[in-house]
Design a protein around this motif. Structure first.
Motif, PDB file in Angstrom:
ATOM      1  N   UNK A  41      67.017  16.187  86.744  1.00 38.44           N
ATOM      2  CA  UNK A  41      66.327  17.083  87.674  1.00 38.44           C
ATOM      3  C   UNK A  41      67.147  18.328  87.980  1.00 38.44           C
ATOM      4  N   UNK A  42      68.470  18.236  87.805  1.00 40.70           N
ATOM      5  CA  UNK A  42      69.308  19.406  88.045  1.00 40.70           C
ATOM      6  C   UNK A  42      69.162  20.487  86.998  1.00 40.70           C
ATOM      7  N   UNK A  43      68.492  20.174  85.875  1.00 37.99           N
ATOM      8  CA  UNK A  43      68.281  21.183  84.823  1.00 37.99           C
ATOM      9  C   UNK A  43      66.968  21.933  85.012  1.00 37.99           C
ATOM     10  N   UNK A  44      66.175  21.541  85.989  1.00 36.52           N
ATOM     11  CA  UNK A  44      64.875  22.180  86.176  1.00 36.52           C
ATOM     12  C   UNK A  44      65.033  23.560  86.800  1.00 36.52           C
ATOM     13  N   UNK A  45      64.375  24.549  86.212  1.00 33.49           N
ATOM     14  CA  UNK A  45      64.307  25.880  86.810  1.00 33.49           C
ATOM     15  C   UNK A  45      63.441  25.803  88.065  1.00 33.49           C
ATOM     16  N   UNK A  46      63.543  26.802  88.918  1.00 35.51           N
ATOM     17  CA  UNK A  46      62.796  26.781  90.170  1.00 35.51           C
ATOM     18  C   UNK A  46      61.296  26.687  89.920  1.00 35.51           C
ATOM     19  N   UNK A  47      60.800  27.404  88.914  1.00 38.70           N
ATOM     20  CA  UNK A  47      59.365  27.356  88.649  1.00 38.70           C
ATOM     21  C   UNK A  47      58.942  25.968  88.177  1.00 38.70           C
ATOM     22  N   UNK A  48      59.842  25.250  87.494  1.00 36.77           N
ATOM     23  CA  UNK A  48      59.540  23.893  87.051  1.00 36.77           C
ATOM     24  C   UNK A  48      59.541  22.932  88.238  1.00 36.77           C
ATOM     25  N   UNK A  49      60.461  23.139  89.161  1.00 33.72           N
ATOM     26  CA  UNK A  49      60.511  22.308  90.368  1.00 33.72           C
ATOM     27  C   UNK A  49      59.234  22.479  91.185  1.00 33.72           C
ATOM     28  N   UNK A  50      58.798  23.728  91.310  1.00 30.53           N
ATOM     29  CA  UNK A  50      57.566  24.008  92.059  1.00 30.53           C
ATOM     30  C   UNK A  50      56.361  23.381  91.369  1.00 30.53           C
ATOM     31  N   UNK A  51      56.332  23.488  90.042  1.00 31.50           N
ATOM     32  CA  UNK A  51      55.206  22.925  89.297  1.00 31.50           C
ATOM     33  C   UNK A  51      55.168  21.408  89.417  1.00 31.50           C
ATOM     34  N   UNK A  52      56.341  20.760  89.392  1.00 31.25           N
ATOM     35  CA  UNK A  52      56.378  19.305  89.510  1.00 31.25           C
ATOM     36  C   UNK A  52      55.802  18.858  90.847  1.00 31.25           C
ATOM     37  N   UNK A  53      56.179  19.521  91.926  1.00 30.60           N
ATOM     38  CA  UNK A  53      55.635  19.170  93.240  1.00 30.60           C
ATOM     39  C   UNK A  53      54.116  19.313  93.251  1.00 30.60           C
ATOM     40  N   UNK A  54      53.601  20.433  92.782  1.00 34.21           N
ATOM     41  CA  UNK A  54      52.152  20.646  92.773  1.00 34.21           C
ATOM     42  C   UNK A  54      51.444  19.631  91.877  1.00 34.21           C
ATOM     43  N   UNK A  55      52.090  19.265  90.764  1.00 34.71           N
ATOM     44  CA  UNK A  55      51.485  18.315  89.844  1.00 34.71           C
ATOM     45  C   UNK A  55      51.430  16.917  90.436  1.00 34.71           C
ATOM     46  N   UNK A  56      52.461  16.518  91.167  1.00 36.50           N
ATOM     47  CA  UNK A  56      52.438  15.223  91.846  1.00 36.50           C
ATOM     48  C   UNK A  56      51.191  15.112  92.713  1.00 36.50           C
ATOM     49  N   UNK A  57      50.956  16.121  93.527  1.00 36.83           N
ATOM     50  CA  UNK A  57      49.825  16.078  94.454  1.00 36.83           C
ATOM     51  C   UNK A  57      48.489  16.166  93.714  1.00 36.83           C
ATOM     52  N   UNK A  58      48.412  17.018  92.712  1.00 38.94           N
ATOM     53  CA  UNK A  58      47.150  17.203  91.985  1.00 38.94           C
ATOM     54  C   UNK A  58      46.762  15.957  91.197  1.00 38.94           C
ATOM     55  N   UNK A  59      47.700  15.404  90.424  1.00 39.60           N
ATOM     56  CA  UNK A  59      47.377  14.261  89.572  1.00 39.60           C
ATOM     57  C   UNK A  59      47.023  13.040  90.415  1.00 39.60           C
ATOM     58  N   UNK A  60      47.769  12.787  91.475  1.00 41.79           N
ATOM     59  CA  UNK A  60      47.440  11.643  92.332  1.00 41.79           C
ATOM     60  C   UNK A  60      46.070  11.827  92.983  1.00 41.79           C
ATOM     61  N   UNK A  61      45.749  13.046  93.354  1.00 35.76           N
ATOM     62  CA  UNK A  61      44.435  13.322  93.938  1.00 35.76           C
ATOM     63  C   UNK A  61      43.329  13.083  92.912  1.00 35.76           C
ATOM     64  N   UNK A  62      43.528  13.551  91.684  1.00 33.42           N
ATOM     65  CA  UNK A  62      42.541  13.339  90.625  1.00 33.42           C
ATOM     66  C   UNK A  62      42.340  11.850  90.354  1.00 33.42           C
ATOM     67  N   UNK A  63      43.446  11.115  90.267  1.00 33.25           N
ATOM     68  CA  UNK A  63      43.362   9.675  90.004  1.00 33.25           C
ATOM     69  C   UNK A  63      42.605   8.953  91.113  1.00 33.25           C
ATOM     70  N   UNK A  64      42.866   9.344  92.348  1.00 30.44           N
ATOM     71  CA  UNK A  64      42.224   8.685  93.492  1.00 30.44           C
ATOM     72  C   UNK A  64      40.733   9.009  93.540  1.00 30.44           C
ATOM     73  N   UNK A  65      40.384  10.256  93.348  1.00 28.06           N
ATOM     74  CA  UNK A  65      38.978  10.657  93.381  1.00 28.06           C
ATOM     75  C   UNK A  65      38.150   9.941  92.320  1.00 28.06           C
ATOM     76  N   UNK A  66      38.778   9.615  91.200  1.00 29.45           N
ATOM     77  CA  UNK A  66      38.064   8.982  90.090  1.00 29.45           C
ATOM     78  C   UNK A  66      38.174   7.450  90.115  1.00 29.45           C
ATOM     79  N   UNK A  67      38.674   6.910  91.206  1.00 32.59           N
ATOM     80  CA  UNK A  67      38.695   5.455  91.348  1.00 32.59           C
ATOM     81  C   UNK A  67      39.835   4.756  90.650  1.00 32.59           C
TER      82      UNK A  67
END
Length: 281
Positions: free
Chosen positions: A192-218
């Motif tokens: 995780x220490x090799x991640x650029x700032x834009x990658x860190x930001x994307x990972x956070x947004x992806x955590x929330x988005x993917x979990x939301x998609x999975x939950x909405x679809x059962x």
């Protein structure tokens, strides 16, 4: 195994299907399971729950919990399969069964390991409390919580270890993290220490988005819901897709053993050479 999307799907279905149903009888295991754990003796669950009504259900982390109108609770963790079916169609082997007043039954089974815990609200198991007290990825204050844990973690920690170990994020496990890392374009072994700032930001947004998609679809298509149906979310990185073509680049999805479980990734979309980089100072 239950992870947060499946827990929330299960709880929604329980509230829709069995809320206000009265417990006629709780039946103890018909077959002993070496790796199924209980709070006390399961033969005593009937005395605690029979005659009560199901007031509702709650989900948090890797736990789903039934709440009864007599103040008792019953929670299951990620290794327990919970199904609703007609009482006359209950299989011969189960680890617990609740007969309801409408002719249906809640059947609890365990394949590998799992826990079925009846309690009065004072259950103090470490994993239960970690899940109950965790900040949901859908909560407003999750980003700040996530960023604090990221800054406090060792830069040599891998992306998989950061997301799915040490109870940092109960409910994110070795299943959900596969698509999260794929969508973020990060190799599971990447430090995780090799991640650029834009990658860190994307990972956070992806955590929330993917979990939301999975939950909405059962839940994920690798798991079953309360009625035994597969979840509606089509996993991109899982046992279902290993060895097939990546839908994003056409490369082959690979499977490797890592940190006590399997990881699935696309070597073209999630470059492995970055996994060996030195942390950014």
């Amino acid at each position: 195994m239950l992870e947060l999307p499946e827990v929330l799907t299960l709880v929604r279905q329980l509230n829709e299907s069995v809320k206000n149903r009265r417990i006629r009888k709780v039946w103890p295991p018909t077959k002993a399971h070496k790796f199924c754990w209980y709070s006390g003796e399961p033969e005593e669950y009937d005395k605690a729950l029979a005659g009560s009504r199901i007031a509702g259900a709650e989900g948090f982390g890797t736990f789903a919990e039934l709440i009864f109108d007599n103040g008792r609770k019953l929670c299951v963790n990620d290794g327990v399969n919970l199904r609703l079916m007609p009482a006359g169609k209950v299989p011969g082997n189960y680890q617990l069964m609740m007969e309801l007043d409408d002719g249906q039954a809640l059947v609890f089974t365990v394949a590998m390991y799992g826990g079925i815990f009846e309690h009065d609200g004072s259950y103090d198991n470490h994993y239960y409390l970690a899940s109950r007290n965790s900040i949901s990825p859908f909560a407003q204050d999750f980003p700040a919580y996530y960023l604090r844990l990221f800054s406090e973690s060792k830069p040599t920690l891998s992306a998989k270890a950061f997301l799915a170990t040490e109870q940092r994020f109960p409910g994110i496990g070795n299943g959900t993290l596969q698509d999260i890392l794929f969508e973020a374009g990060i190799h599971p072994k990447r430090k995780i220490g090799t991640l650029e700032q834009k990658e860190r930001d994307k990972l956070l947004q992806t955590v929330m988005k993917v979990l939301n998609d999975m939950t909405k679809l059962g839940g994920r298509d690798t798991e079953k819901d309360l009625f035994g149906a597969s979840g509606g979310y089509k996993t991109r990185m899982s046992k279902n897709t290993a060895g097939t073509d990546c839908g994003q680049c056409g490369g082959t999805i690979l499977k490797e053993n890592y940190l006590g479980g399997s990881v699935y990734f696309c070597p073209e979309c999630q470059h492995q050479d970055l996994a060996g980089q030195h942390p950014i100072m």
